[in-house]
Scaffold this active site. Structure first.
Site, PDB file in Angstrom:
ATOM      1  N   SER A 404       0.847  -5.568  -1.242  1.00  0.00           N
ATOM      2  CA  SER A 404       0.576  -5.657   0.195  1.00  0.00           C
ATOM      3  C   SER A 404       1.506  -6.657   0.875  1.00  0.00           C
ATOM      4  O   SER A 404       1.772  -6.541   2.063  1.00  0.00           O
ATOM      5  CB  SER A 404      -0.844  -6.143   0.441  1.00  0.00           C
ATOM      6  N   HIS A 425       3.364   1.118  -0.083  1.00  0.00           N
ATOM      7  CA  HIS A 425       2.141   0.400   0.304  1.00  0.00           C
ATOM      8  C   HIS A 425       1.121   1.383   0.876  1.00  0.00           C
ATOM      9  O   HIS A 425       1.210   1.785   2.037  1.00  0.00           O
ATOM     10  CB  HIS A 425       2.486  -0.697   1.325  1.00  0.00           C
ATOM     11  N   GLU A 437       3.377   2.742   3.898  1.00  0.00           N
ATOM     12  CA  GLU A 437       4.573   1.968   4.218  1.00  0.00           C
ATOM     13  C   GLU A 437       5.540   2.099   3.039  1.00  0.00           C
ATOM     14  O   GLU A 437       5.180   1.795   1.901  1.00  0.00           O
ATOM     15  CB  GLU A 437       4.219   0.500   4.461  1.00  0.00           C
ATOM     16  N   ASN A 475       0.741  -5.548   8.048  1.00  0.00           N
ATOM     17  CA  ASN A 475       0.047  -6.818   7.825  1.00  0.00           C
ATOM     18  C   ASN A 475       0.686  -7.955   8.613  1.00  0.00           C
ATOM     19  O   ASN A 475       0.019  -8.910   8.995  1.00  0.00           O
ATOM     20  CB  ASN A 475       0.000  -7.153   6.328  1.00  0.00           C
TER      21      ASN A 475
HETATM   22  P1  NAI Z   1      -8.268  -4.101  -8.278  1.00  0.00           P
HETATM   23  O1  NAI Z   1      -8.584  -5.454  -8.753  1.00  0.00           O
HETATM   24  O2  NAI Z   1      -9.353  -3.203  -7.815  1.00  0.00           O
HETATM   25  O3  NAI Z   1      -7.485  -3.318  -9.419  1.00  0.00           O
HETATM   26  C1  NAI Z   1      -6.431  -3.862 -10.140  1.00  0.00           C
HETATM   27  C2  NAI Z   1      -6.438  -3.186 -11.509  1.00  0.00           C
HETATM   28  O4  NAI Z   1      -5.244  -3.531 -12.173  1.00  0.00           O
HETATM   29  C3  NAI Z   1      -7.596  -3.610 -12.394  1.00  0.00           C
HETATM   30  O5  NAI Z   1      -8.303  -2.471 -12.803  1.00  0.00           O
HETATM   31  C4  NAI Z   1      -6.919  -4.325 -13.548  1.00  0.00           C
HETATM   32  O6  NAI Z   1      -7.569  -4.104 -14.788  1.00  0.00           O
HETATM   33  C5  NAI Z   1      -5.546  -3.707 -13.547  1.00  0.00           C
HETATM   34  N1  NAI Z   1      -4.543  -4.579 -14.138  1.00  0.00           N
HETATM   35  C6  NAI Z   1      -4.361  -5.886 -13.925  1.00  0.00           C
HETATM   36  N2  NAI Z   1      -3.328  -6.336 -14.660  1.00  0.00           N
HETATM   37  C7  NAI Z   1      -2.856  -5.293 -15.355  1.00  0.00           C
HETATM   38  C8  NAI Z   1      -1.823  -5.114 -16.285  1.00  0.00           C
HETATM   39  N3  NAI Z   1      -1.067  -6.139 -16.652  1.00  0.00           N
HETATM   40  N4  NAI Z   1      -1.612  -3.902 -16.784  1.00  0.00           N
HETATM   41  C9  NAI Z   1      -2.384  -2.857 -16.422  1.00  0.00           C
HETATM   42  N5  NAI Z   1      -3.384  -2.959 -15.556  1.00  0.00           N
HETATM   43  C10 NAI Z   1      -3.630  -4.155 -15.008  1.00  0.00           C
HETATM   44  O7  NAI Z   1      -7.155  -4.295  -7.144  1.00  0.00           O
HETATM   45  P2  NAI Z   1      -6.784  -3.331  -5.949  1.00  0.00           P
HETATM   46  O8  NAI Z   1      -7.579  -3.689  -4.779  1.00  0.00           O
HETATM   47  O9  NAI Z   1      -6.777  -1.937  -6.425  1.00  0.00           O
HETATM   48  O10 NAI Z   1      -5.292  -3.802  -5.627  1.00  0.00           O
HETATM   49  C11 NAI Z   1      -4.200  -3.429  -6.406  1.00  0.00           C
HETATM   50  C12 NAI Z   1      -2.924  -3.649  -5.630  1.00  0.00           C
HETATM   51  O11 NAI Z   1      -2.968  -2.897  -4.447  1.00  0.00           O
HETATM   52  C13 NAI Z   1      -2.661  -5.070  -5.201  1.00  0.00           C
HETATM   53  O12 NAI Z   1      -1.287  -5.316  -5.255  1.00  0.00           O
HETATM   54  C14 NAI Z   1      -3.136  -5.099  -3.777  1.00  0.00           C
HETATM   55  O13 NAI Z   1      -2.528  -6.081  -2.981  1.00  0.00           O
HETATM   56  C15 NAI Z   1      -2.723  -3.723  -3.328  1.00  0.00           C
HETATM   57  N6  NAI Z   1      -3.454  -3.213  -2.178  1.00  0.00           N
HETATM   58  C16 NAI Z   1      -4.816  -3.356  -2.099  1.00  0.00           C
HETATM   59  C17 NAI Z   1      -5.494  -2.872  -1.001  1.00  0.00           C
HETATM   60  C18 NAI Z   1      -6.980  -2.981  -0.903  1.00  0.00           C
HETATM   61  O14 NAI Z   1      -7.515  -2.779   0.198  1.00  0.00           O
HETATM   62  N7  NAI Z   1      -7.699  -3.273  -1.974  1.00  0.00           N
HETATM   63  C19 NAI Z   1      -4.779  -2.214   0.102  1.00  0.00           C
HETATM   64  C20 NAI Z   1      -3.375  -2.056  -0.127  1.00  0.00           C
HETATM   65  C21 NAI Z   1      -2.751  -2.568  -1.224  1.00  0.00           C
END
Ligand code: NAI
Length: 680
Positions: A404, A425, A437, A475
């Site tokens: 993000s 994004h 994005e 953002n």
């Molecule tokens: P989340 O915490 O729900 O999911 C992240 C996942 O990545 C977890 O299931 C975790 O086990 C896995 N993970 C972590 N390290 C890992 C690794 N080394 N290898 C494989 N898997 C791994 O997080 P979320 O919300 O899905 O966010 C993910 C990305 O998306 C972040 O970069 C965030 O900034 C971005 N993002 C999130 C938004 C949101 O509203 N939640 C919106 C837009 C982007």
């Protein structure tokens, strides 16, 4: 093209790709109907589309040009059909939308293919059907069903109960012979030709339906004149058709020149342009069929679903079996719910799910044409993950991050192939939100950008090109907006005053309700990370940090800016928050004053406009209009206001300049004032 079948003239509407009713086509339909009418060997007429669709409606490229009003206009075509002495039957396959549906409604009969859909998308463009749709549809399906169709702006299946009364037959294949037969039946019938004009509705029933639908309009619909106009137009079906048509016309013409219709037409156009790369970046996209998604959390699962829905194969990779299982379940639940709600059938769900493979084995990344990383938002974690991707992904694969805020180049540099690295994004929920994005790193190659644009469109997203700068476009603007809203707290407004002023102008939610929903700790973490580099002289509002220190992290902890009981938000902030805000004002030496809703709205918009000007001059956005696409598609900015750039372009320039200078003065040291000229 006209052909004759069993003494019936079959007139094919043919204007690829969507059979839009442009001037040349309108002229041709009228000519062919007149020919058929004057030919004694012809008993009647079938109007049919091509093998894919009947007609998607008016030709949008004619909007605002003389052609739209050059005879024969659509209403002339429609009255030619309606007044034809020989029966005219519409044979509908695919879709009949807008003007296409209005044409079909004027026919003496209609038959449809079971898979066909009809609808009036006009409200999405700030309009109502303007060629009889609001008068004829209620006469055929009743005012209640007609209003539901008109106000939804969405297509409905011809088999839906709302379409009862529209079709004499709904068939599984080949509509033309059935339509021809319908013409022959009408010819052989002793009764006069059925004509919508002759149907009178019960005024009490019309009034009841209109009142009911009016009471169901939500706040955002009430802010858009098209919804009220649609209700007024349907109310006119209590009168004779001709009188109703005139009322509809007057309402339609008022809407065409309204600001909201202008804004919606503008967005329709710029959304299509957003996915076009500038000429210096033209390149052939790479082929993508197999995707790998790393991280099966909120975003990873959503991205996987979006890809499965677009017929792509997805390999979902996690760090351990438990996390992988959670992701698998999330996707399964999604499809089960879609089936239960009737959105898709079992077969479609099973087909989509069958293209999903899950793994914890990184070597399988070699199968992917494009890898999207969606792991935790932590540069170190992402760099480690990209190091592994670089080892396992095949040469030529596109490597994307869903970050993000983080620096794409700092991620790309850990690989041996920074030219293949890009930011994609997505917004949450990733299978629903349209915005994507597409972030260009310093070394990202043109064909990787082209691939991302094509993929975005395939995923039914609106991809927008952004430069690699903190927060990209969305953002970054949102932060400037939220910061301005925090200033307003210190100046004298309460959170609920800011939130309600902004929802009153059509924002989906106010900034403080949004902050509570997404969790204040996200912003808190980021603020702490930036603390070391923050200019100590700049205006910084610490209310959020203090809330977090008290454990008020938003909805998930039962309290943030607001208090939540049973997940319902208190409408006003409690004394604790008010004391914190009062104290913040005192510390800044501000005597609190009340802020009008208009001042709140304008300051919020001005902050966005200023940041938009900065983004454009820094090259983070390539086109000013892209900024409006981002804000309306991803941040709940009211579409009928067009976006901050559209808004600014419709303001008096001197006033804007004066207000922006005032904004800069109030923000004080460190506030960067953008160059307004670049936007206007
Ligand atoms: P989340 O915490 O729900 O999911 C992240 C996942 O990545 C977890 O299931 C975790 O086990 C896995 N993970 C972590 N390290 C890992 C690794 N080394 N290898 C494989 N898997 C791994 O997080 P979320 O919300 O899905 O966010 C993910 C990305 O998306 C972040 O970069 C965030 O900034 C971005 N993002 C999130 C938004 C949101 O509203 N939640 C919106 C837009 C982007």
């Amino acid at each position: 093209m006209l052909s004759i079948q069993n003494d019936v003239a079959v007139i094919a509407i043919n204007n690829p790709p969507v059979n839009s009713l442009g001037h040349a086509l309108r002229e041709k339909i009228v000519q062919e109907i007149q020919m058929a009418q004057s030919d004694p060997a012809v008993l009647g007429i079938v109007l049919v589309g091509n093998d894919k669709l009947f007609s998607a409606g008016s030709d949008v490229t004619e909007f605002g040009t003389d052609l739209q009003f050059r005879e024969p206009i659509l209403r002339t075509v429609i009255s030619t059909v309606e007044d034809c002495q020989k029966p005219v039957v519409a044979a509908i396959a695919g879709i009949a939308l807008g003007g296409g549906l209005e044409l079909a409604l004027a026919c003496h009969g209609r038959v449809a293919l079971a898979s066909a859909r009809i609808g009036f998308p006009e409200v999405n463009l700030g309009l109502i059907p303007g060629s009889g749709g609001t008068q004829r549809l209620p006469r055929l399906v009743g005012p209640e069903a007609a209003l539901t169709i008109i106000l939804s702006g969405q297509p409905v299946a011809v088999t839906d109960h709302k379409c009862l009364g529209l079709f004499s037959a709904i068939v599984e294949d080949d509509v033309i012979p059935v339509a021809v037969q319908r013409v022959l039946d009408l010819v052989n019938s002793k009764a006069s030709l059925p004509n919508v004009r002759d149907i009178d509705l019960d005024p009490a029933q019309v009034r009841e339906s209109v009142d009911k639908q009016r009471s169901k309009l939500n706040g955002r619909q009430r802010l858009q004149p098209a919804y009220g106009a649609a209700l007024d137009a349907v109310m006119a079906t209590t009168q004779k058709l001709e009188a109703g048509l005139q009322i509809e016309r007057a309402l339609f013409l008022d809407l065409v020149s309204s600001k909201s219709a202008q804004a919606l037409r503008y967005l329709f156009k710029v959304e299509r342009e957003a996915s076009r790369l500038p000429p210096d970046l033209h390149a052939s996209p790479r082929q993508v069929q197999q995707l790998a998604v790393i991280g099966a959390g909120t975003m990873g699962s959503g991205i996987a679903i979006a890809a499965l829905d677009a017929d792509l194969s997805v390999l979902l990779l996690e760090q351990d079996e438990n996390a992988l299982e959670r992701g698998r379940q999330r996707i399964k639940t999604h499809y089960r719910e879609r089936v239960q709600s009737g959105k898709i059938n079992e077969f479609q769900a099973a087909t989509n799910e069958s293209r999903l493979t899950t793994t914890t084995d990184w070597s399988r990344l070699v199968e992917a044409d494009l890898v999207i990383e969606a792991v935790f938002e932590d540069l170190q974690v992402k760099r480690e993950v990209f190091g592994k991707i670089d080892v396992h992904a095949r040469q030529g694969a596109v490597l994307a991050t869903n970050t993000s805020y983080l620096d794409i180049d700092a991620i790309a540099e850990v690989t041996q192939r920074p030219q293949d690295v890009i930011g994609l994004h997505f917004f949450s929920p990733a299978n629903v939100m349209k915005l994507l994005e597409v972030v260009r790193g310093d070394k990202t190659s043109a064909d990787v950008l082209a691939t991302a644009m094509v993929l975005g469109t395939r995923l039914k997203k609106t991809p927008v090109l952004c430069g690699n700068a903190f927060g990209f476009i969305g953002n970054r603007i949102y932060n400037a907006y939220r910061r301005q809203c925090e200033f307003m707290l210190e100046d004298g407004a309460w959170p609920e005053e800011v939130d309600s002023a902004l929802t009153a102008m059509g924002f989906a939610m106010g900034p403080f309700a949004v902050a509570d929903l997404s969790g204040l700790d996200i912003a808190w973490r980021m603020r702490k990370a930036q603390a070391a580099t923050r200019d100590p002289g700049e205006r910084y509002v610490s209310i959020l940090d203090k809330l977090c220190e008290q454990g008020r992290l938003g909805r998930k902890t039962g309290a943030g800016y607001y208090v939540y009981t049973d997940d319902k938000k208190a409408t006003v902030t409690d004394q604790t928050v008010r004391n914190l805000i009062d104290q913040a004002s005192v510390e800044r030496g501000i005597e609190r004053r009340s802020l009008s809703a208009e001042e709140i709205q304008r300051r919020a918009l001005l902050a966005m406009v200023n940041e938009a000007a900065l983004l454009l001059s820094e090259g983070v956005a390539t086109r000013a209009e892209d900024i409006d696409v981002v804000l309306t598609q991803g941040y709940g900015f009211p579409r009928w206001e067009g976006g901050p750039v559209f808004w600014a372009r419709h303001q008096e320039k001197h006033r804007l300049e004066a207000e922006l200078s005032q904004l800069a003065r109030e923000a004080g040291h460190g506030f960067a004032l953008g160059n307004l000229e670049i936007l206007l």
